[in-house]
Scaffold this active site. Structure first.
Site, PDB file in Angstrom:
ATOM      1  N   PHE A   1     -32.690 -10.796   4.329  1.00 18.79           N
ATOM      2  CA  PHE A   1     -33.024 -10.598   5.742  1.00 18.79           C
ATOM      3  C   PHE A   1     -34.536 -10.490   5.852  1.00 18.79           C
ATOM      4  O   PHE A   1     -35.135  -9.503   5.441  1.00 18.79           O
ATOM      5  CB  PHE A   1     -32.375  -9.352   6.338  1.00 18.79           C
ATOM      6  CG  PHE A   1     -32.669  -9.218   7.801  1.00 18.79           C
ATOM      7  CD1 PHE A   1     -31.914  -9.913   8.733  1.00 18.79           C
ATOM      8  CD2 PHE A   1     -33.714  -8.439   8.252  1.00 18.79           C
ATOM      9  CE1 PHE A   1     -32.199  -9.826  10.093  1.00 18.79           C
ATOM     10  CE2 PHE A   1     -34.006  -8.340   9.611  1.00 18.79           C
ATOM     11  CZ  PHE A   1     -33.248  -9.043  10.529  1.00 18.79           C
TER      12      PHE A   1
ATOM     13  N   ASP B   1     -41.364  -8.950   0.349  1.00 24.59           N
ATOM     14  CA  ASP B   1     -41.186  -8.492   1.727  1.00 24.59           C
ATOM     15  C   ASP B   1     -40.931  -6.986   1.681  1.00 24.59           C
ATOM     16  O   ASP B   1     -39.808  -6.531   1.469  1.00 24.59           O
ATOM     17  CB  ASP B   1     -40.015  -9.233   2.366  1.00 24.59           C
ATOM     18  CG  ASP B   1     -39.777  -8.821   3.810  1.00 24.59           C
ATOM     19  OD1 ASP B   1     -40.315  -7.782   4.233  1.00 24.59           O
ATOM     20  OD2 ASP B   1     -39.034  -9.532   4.515  1.00 24.59           O
TER      21      ASP B   1
ATOM     22  N   LYS C   1     -43.365  -2.498  10.336  1.00 27.48           N
ATOM     23  CA  LYS C   1     -42.605  -1.304  10.695  1.00 27.48           C
ATOM     24  C   LYS C   1     -43.452  -0.038  10.616  1.00 27.48           C
ATOM     25  O   LYS C   1     -44.177   0.278  11.539  1.00 27.48           O
ATOM     26  CB  LYS C   1     -41.340  -1.218   9.835  1.00 27.48           C
ATOM     27  CG  LYS C   1     -40.351  -2.355  10.117  1.00 27.48           C
ATOM     28  CD  LYS C   1     -39.018  -2.128   9.467  1.00 27.48           C
ATOM     29  CE  LYS C   1     -38.072  -3.300   9.672  1.00 27.48           C
ATOM     30  NZ  LYS C   1     -37.650  -3.499  11.060  1.00 27.48           N
TER      31      LYS C   1
END
Length: 404
Positions: free
Chosen positions: A142, A227, A256
């Site tokens: 993801f 990531d 984030k």
């Protein structure tokens, strides 16, 4: 639910695009690990906005930095310099050991930027024939929801009716170094991978996997792109998840928690070779690197370190993980976690994880289900031992509940 809450939910259903399935609570305020709904009920946040609110809701020092900068200057575009960008570069480079920084906004933008950058590096530096660059990715990945990214997803729901997709990606199993070795060709420019697969349910690779991955990428002149948008900035009990195996990525993606949940901020961090190939006009973002974002990110990084949040994540994560593993419930198939990135996977016969999340909500805990049978648990990194123990009591009573 009160009439006002029902009205809010009805308006969302009527006017909003139905691309989410949120838990039925309407939140209006947050502080630290706690959030309150519009009816005044308090909840322990065990999702942290998918790890974006790692520093806790409305951290006062990040808030102060945002308000001060908002009074001074918010946006110039990159057509002009601003006085917050260079200090942001210096501080994030010093924190992470990076040599080049590309500021963006969302995590997905960071991923797309990395894909463009490693392809350009492949053509200009490695000598891959034009149009033939290959990037290896993992099944069940993801990395975001843009058209470019979902093209190499293996989740049918993210791909169905969105094609055609861009070529140039090879998909291999996660945690299988031999599969990576077999996938690499002279045209391979990068291996894009999450240190821990979060969205699919906190899947942790075997010990030694990333050490072997690092060796393979170095030997074959392939850029290792990690990531760390979810795993980075303390979530796993270290600044970066790569540190658990003592490796360094060629390209690291952050987002984030880079803003503490106040503002969309992301960054591509790399060595000079990869980001050094970009020239004016070849990539950019109107909001990327804006002074408000930089001021917020600087404060978010500072409190993370100064207030010992990374070390606290390691301590409280170990406590939470041990407590979850101690729960004796026939519903539990497996408990996984590293730092404060945790998951409880249920046996399929226990039913959907969502109903357990709804019971937790009634007890004052907000967690979120993923992939039908897994509960994700990721509280802010400021959680205390007492709060962990309180949460564990409610997880125990919920997971042992008989729904028959």
């Amino acid at each position: 639910m009160s009439a006002s809450v029902i009205d809010v939910l009805a308006t969302e259903r009527r006017l909003g695009t139905h691309n989410y399935e949120p838990i039925g609570v309407v939140l209006s305020r947050g502080e630290g690990v706690w959030v309150w709904d519009t009816e005044g009920n308090r909840y322990l946040d065990c999702l942290s906005a998918y790890s974006a609110v790692s520093q806790g809701h409305c951290h006062p020092k990040i808030l102060a930095a945002m308000v001060e900068q908002a009074h001074r200057l918010t946006l110039t575009s990159r057509a002009f310099h601003n006085d917050q960008l260079a200090p942001f570069y210096e501080e994030i480079a010093a924190l992470t050991g990076s040599h080049k920084v590309l500021p963006m906004n969302s995590g997905a933008e960071a991923v797309e930027s990395a894909i463009k950058s490693v392809r350009k590096w492949g053509y200009q530096v490695k000598g891959v024939p034009d149009g033939q660059a290959e990037i290896v990715v993992c099944a069940n990945n993801f990395h975001g929801r843009t058209l470019g990214i979902v093209g190499f997803s293996t989740d049918p729901e993210t791909r169905k009716h969105f094609g055609p997709f861009a070529p140039g990606f090879k998909i291999i199993p996660f945690g299988d170094a031999a599969a990576l070795a077999a996938a690499i060709t002279p045209n391979t420019v990068a291996f894009l991978v999450e240190p821990i697969q979060g969205e699919v349910g906190v899947i942790i690779p075997p010990a030694g996997y990333f050490a072997k991955v690092r060796e393979l990428c170095t030997t074959n002149n392939v850029m290792l792109v990690l990531d760390e948008i979810q795993t980075g900035l303390g979530r796993t009990g270290k600044l970066l998840a790569e540190q658990h195996e003592g490796i360094e990525a060629d390209v690291t993606l952050l987002g984030k928690a880079l803003s503490g949940g106040f503002y969309p901020v992301s960054a591509v961090l790399s060595n000079n070779e990869v980001l050094g190939t970009l020239r004016p006009g070849q990539h950019g973002s109107t909001f990327g690197g804006n002074p408000l974002a930089c001021a917020v990110a600087r404060a978010a990084m500072r409190v993370l370190v100064e207030e010992g949040m990374i070390e606290n994540a390691a301590r409280q994560g170990a406590r939470f993980l041990e407590g979850l593993k101690d729960i004796r419930a026939n519903t539990i198939r497996e408990v996984r976690g590293r730092g404060l990135m945790l998951a409880v996977e249920l046996h399929p016969e226990a039913g959907r994880a969502r109903r357990y999340c709804e019971v937790l909500q009634a007890k004052g805990i907000l967690a979120k289900d993923t992939h039908e049978h897994t509960i994700r648990i990721a509280p802010p990194l400021v959680i205390t031992s007492d709060q962990v123990d309180w949460a564990l009591e409610h997880f125990a009573t919920t997971l042992t509940q008989d729904f028959s």
